[in-house]
Design a protein around this motif. Structure first.
Motif, short mmCIF file in Angstrom:
data_model
loop_
_atom_site.label_atom_id
_atom_site.label_comp_id
_atom_site.label_asym_id
_atom_site.label_seq_id
_atom_site.Cartn_x
_atom_site.Cartn_y
_atom_site.Cartn_z
N GLU A 58 0.85 -1.18 0.00
CA GLU A 58 0.00 0.00 0.00
C GLU A 58 0.88 1.23 0.00
O GLU A 58 1.72 1.41 0.90
CB GLU A 58 -0.87 -0.03 1.26
CG GLU A 58 -2.12 0.78 1.11
CD GLU A 58 -2.93 0.74 2.40
OE1 GLU A 58 -3.32 -0.37 2.82
OE2 GLU A 58 -3.13 1.82 3.01
N GLY A 60 -0.18 4.39 0.00
CA GLY A 60 -0.78 5.53 0.68
C GLY A 60 -2.19 5.76 0.17
O GLY A 60 -2.74 4.91 -0.53
N VAL A 61 -2.75 6.91 0.52
CA VAL A 61 -4.10 7.21 0.02
C VAL A 61 -3.99 8.18 -1.15
O VAL A 61 -2.96 8.87 -1.30
CB VAL A 61 -4.98 7.84 1.13
CG1 VAL A 61 -5.34 6.78 2.16
CG2 VAL A 61 -4.30 9.02 1.77
N GLU A 64 -2.70 11.69 -0.89
CA GLU A 64 -1.27 11.98 -0.72
C GLU A 64 -0.58 12.26 -2.05
O GLU A 64 0.58 12.64 -2.08
CB GLU A 64 -0.56 10.78 -0.07
CG GLU A 64 -0.81 10.62 1.41
CD GLU A 64 -0.14 9.36 1.93
OE1 GLU A 64 1.08 9.21 1.73
OE2 GLU A 64 -0.84 8.52 2.52
N GLN A 145 -7.96 1.19 -4.93
CA GLN A 145 -9.05 0.50 -4.25
C GLN A 145 -9.64 1.46 -3.24
O GLN A 145 -8.96 1.84 -2.30
CB GLN A 145 -8.51 -0.74 -3.54
CG GLN A 145 -9.01 -2.03 -4.12
CD GLN A 145 -8.31 -3.20 -3.52
OE1 GLN A 145 -7.90 -3.14 -2.36
NE2 GLN A 145 -8.15 -4.26 -4.29
N ASN A 146 -10.89 1.83 -3.45
CA ASN A 146 -11.49 2.90 -2.64
C ASN A 146 -10.59 4.12 -2.75
O ASN A 146 -10.36 4.60 -3.82
CB ASN A 146 -11.71 2.44 -1.20
CG ASN A 146 -12.57 1.19 -1.15
OD1 ASN A 146 -13.49 1.04 -1.98
ND2 ASN A 146 -12.26 0.30 -0.24
N ASP A 147 -10.00 4.58 -1.63
CA ASP A 147 -9.09 5.72 -1.78
C ASP A 147 -7.64 5.31 -1.61
O ASP A 147 -6.76 6.13 -1.43
CB ASP A 147 -9.47 6.83 -0.79
CG ASP A 147 -9.26 6.38 0.64
OD1 ASP A 147 -9.27 5.16 0.87
OD2 ASP A 147 -9.05 7.26 1.51
N LYS A 148 -7.40 3.99 -1.63
CA LYS A 148 -6.02 3.52 -1.42
C LYS A 148 -5.27 3.31 -2.74
O LYS A 148 -5.85 2.88 -3.73
CB LYS A 148 -6.03 2.20 -0.65
CG LYS A 148 -6.37 2.39 0.79
CD LYS A 148 -6.25 1.09 1.55
CE LYS A 148 -6.78 1.25 2.96
NZ LYS A 148 -7.72 0.19 3.31
N ILE A 150 -2.58 1.07 -4.32
CA ILE A 150 -1.90 -0.20 -4.07
C ILE A 150 -1.02 -0.56 -5.25
O ILE A 150 -1.44 -0.51 -6.41
CB ILE A 150 -2.93 -1.31 -3.77
CG1 ILE A 150 -3.61 -0.99 -2.44
CG2 ILE A 150 -2.25 -2.68 -3.70
CD1 ILE A 150 -4.85 -1.76 -2.20
#
Lengths: 157, 354
Positions: A58, A60-61, A64, A145-148, A150
């Protein structure tokens, strides 16, 4: 006469015995050197550490990563550069320059990957376009994925 | 019975005194070059003393190396001075060793019976460069981290043994804490031990064989040659030179400090200006200039092989220079040396300009 003859026999017998002992001692000496040096030599070679088996990390979001920004993350043992282009597209490449192992950076002005050590340039796909790098950078895949954000080992690596 | 007498009975001091009385130094236009070996020796001693002092505070390890050097230069009284002296003296040491080598080369001092002195000297030079390469990493700053990555990567491209050599140097696949531990051990234990033994041999050879003179001077009849006694005349001049050198080192340390820089970070991109130490620059610049492929061979590999062969030729020059054996100068080897010096200087300057 007889005693002279037996002297010669004795001397040559002695010499063969001496030679035999010399060979045994010599071989023993070299075997001993080998027995000392072998473990030292083996000790000096670092043990192979199994690569940390990582398939995804991961980074980060999404928040970032404003457009035209980058971040270097640890992927297993190796650094990977994750960057977001002007148009919002995400990319991830191996951050280790294929030339001499330096760590590369994202040039936001030109949207290229640059290695400061010897002025190597790559495009956003990791293709070596100028300077000394002999090979392209390995590509990784970015999955949102969503706000991640990866990063995964892509098929393209 | 005096102390000298009782010591003499046990240690045969008279013989040493007798020997040093007989030892003499030829006086001619090249006498000044005889100081260079002594200067190198003095700088080595400076390195040992300042190095041992640094060792009292330095802590190897990724989490402590940089911090402990910062502690030395910012908190420990005169710590900055000791570290600057260690850095400057190291650079001057290599510098004087190089000049020493070239003057020995052009004076043909490597010819029979002094081949072993040349071989031991060359090994000392290689070790000195090893000292430099391993010591450079110890402060664990960004520039040293990447310079070590690049340097060991170059060693890794030697065919056949490259991969093995790379792992042996790095203590793993990457430059990491393992590399730092390894370089620390190499820098403060392995090289010093080997160096001291070789230096002992080198110095004993010089004492046993006396000072060499160039071939031209050998043709002058003995009665027309001039000499000065080694003790005290030359020894005192030696000491004076050392004093001057120490002052120069101190001045450089105060006015031109070496920056500690930024701590090495595995996840930071390489900064611009990653360079090896100046004495590796001529090789580094050559590798940088070579194209990726020359004919069928990789450019970098070609460069490394050329330097290895060149180094071997230079090492074995006492055996290769047939003319020097009979006391004559060989034009070929003179030009070989001159071109090598020009090449090294030109490449070094070029390397710093780009």
């Amino acid at each position: 006469m007889n005693s002279d003859y037996s002297d010669i026999v004795n001397t040559s017998k002695k010499q063969t015995r001496r030679k035999f002992l010399d060979v045994i001692l010599g071989a023993g000496f070299f075997a001993w050197i080998g027995a000392v040096l072998y473990p030292i030599g083996k000790y000096l070679v670092p043990p192979k550490v199994a690569d940390i088996s990582v398939d995804s990390v991961e980074a980060g979001v999404i928040g970032e990563f404003p457009p035209n920004s980058s971040k270097i993350i640890r992927f297993g043992r190796r650094p990977v550069i994750v960057f977001r282009q002007h148009n919002g597209d995400f990319h991830a490449l191996s951050a280790t320059c294929t030339h001499l192992d330096c760590t590369v950076q994202y040039k936001s002005e030109t949207e290229q990957i640059w290695c400061a050590c010897h002025n190597g340039l790559y495009d956003i796909e990791g293709r070596n376009i100028s300077g000394p790098p002999p090979k392209p950078l390995a590509q990784y895949q970015v999955v949102l994925q969503n706000d991640k954000v990866i990063v995964t080992r892509g098929e393209m690596t | 019975m005096g102390i000298y007498e009782s010591l003499n009975e046990r240690l045969y001091l008279d013989k040493i005194v007798e020997f040093s009385k007989k030892k003499k130094v030829p006086v001619f236009y090249g006498t000044i070059w005889y100081y260079l070996g002594g200067v190198s020796l003095f700088l080595f001693i400076t390195q040992v003393v300042s190095g041992i002092l640094l060792l009292l505070y330095y802590q190897p390890g990724v989490a402590t190396a940089f911090e402990s050097v910062r502690f030395i230069v910012s908190k420990v009284e005169f710590g900055w001075l000791i570290r600057e002296i260690h850095s400057w003296s190291a650079n001057l040491f290599i510098f004087f060793v190089f000049i020493h080598m070239f003057t020995v080369f052009f004076a043909k001092a490597y010819r029979k019976p002094r081949e072993l002195t040349w071989f031991s000297g060359m090994l000392l030079l290689f070790l000195a460069m090893g000292f430099g390469f391993s010591g450079y990493l110890l402060p664990w700053n960004e520039l040293a981290f990447f310079a070590t990555k690049v340097g060991s990567d170059i060693a890794g491209s030697i065919p056949g043994i490259g991969d093995f050599l790379l792992r042996l140097l790095r203590g793993g696949d990457e430059v990491s804490g393992a590399t730092l531990s390894r370089f620390f051990g190499i820098h403060v234990a392995i090289i010093p031990a080997v160096f001291t033994v070789l230096l002992g041999i080198h110095l004993v050879l010089v004492q046993v064989q006396g000072m060499s003179i160039p071939p031209e001077l050998e043709k002058v009849p003995e009665k027309d040659r001039r000499y000065m006694p080694f003790f005290p005349n030359f020894a005192l001049r030696d000491v004076l030179t050392w004093l001057i050198i120490l002052n120069v080192v101190a001045l450089l340390a105060v006015f031109f400090p070496w920056e500690l820089g930024v701590k090495a970070d595995f996840l930071a991109p390489a900064p611009p200006g990653v360079k090896p130490e100046w004495y590796f620059m001529f090789m580094y610049q050559t590798l940088r200039l070579l194209p990726a492929h020359v004919w069928f061979i990789e450019g970098e590999l070609l460069g490394i092989l050329t330097f290895m062969v060149g180094g071997l030729i230079w090492f074995f020059v006492p055996l290769l220079d047939k003319k020097a054996k009979v006391g004559e100068r060989s034009k070929f080897w003179n030009w070989f040396g001159i071109i090598l010096i020009i090449y090294m200087i030109a490449m070094t300057i070029w390397g710093y300009l780009v």
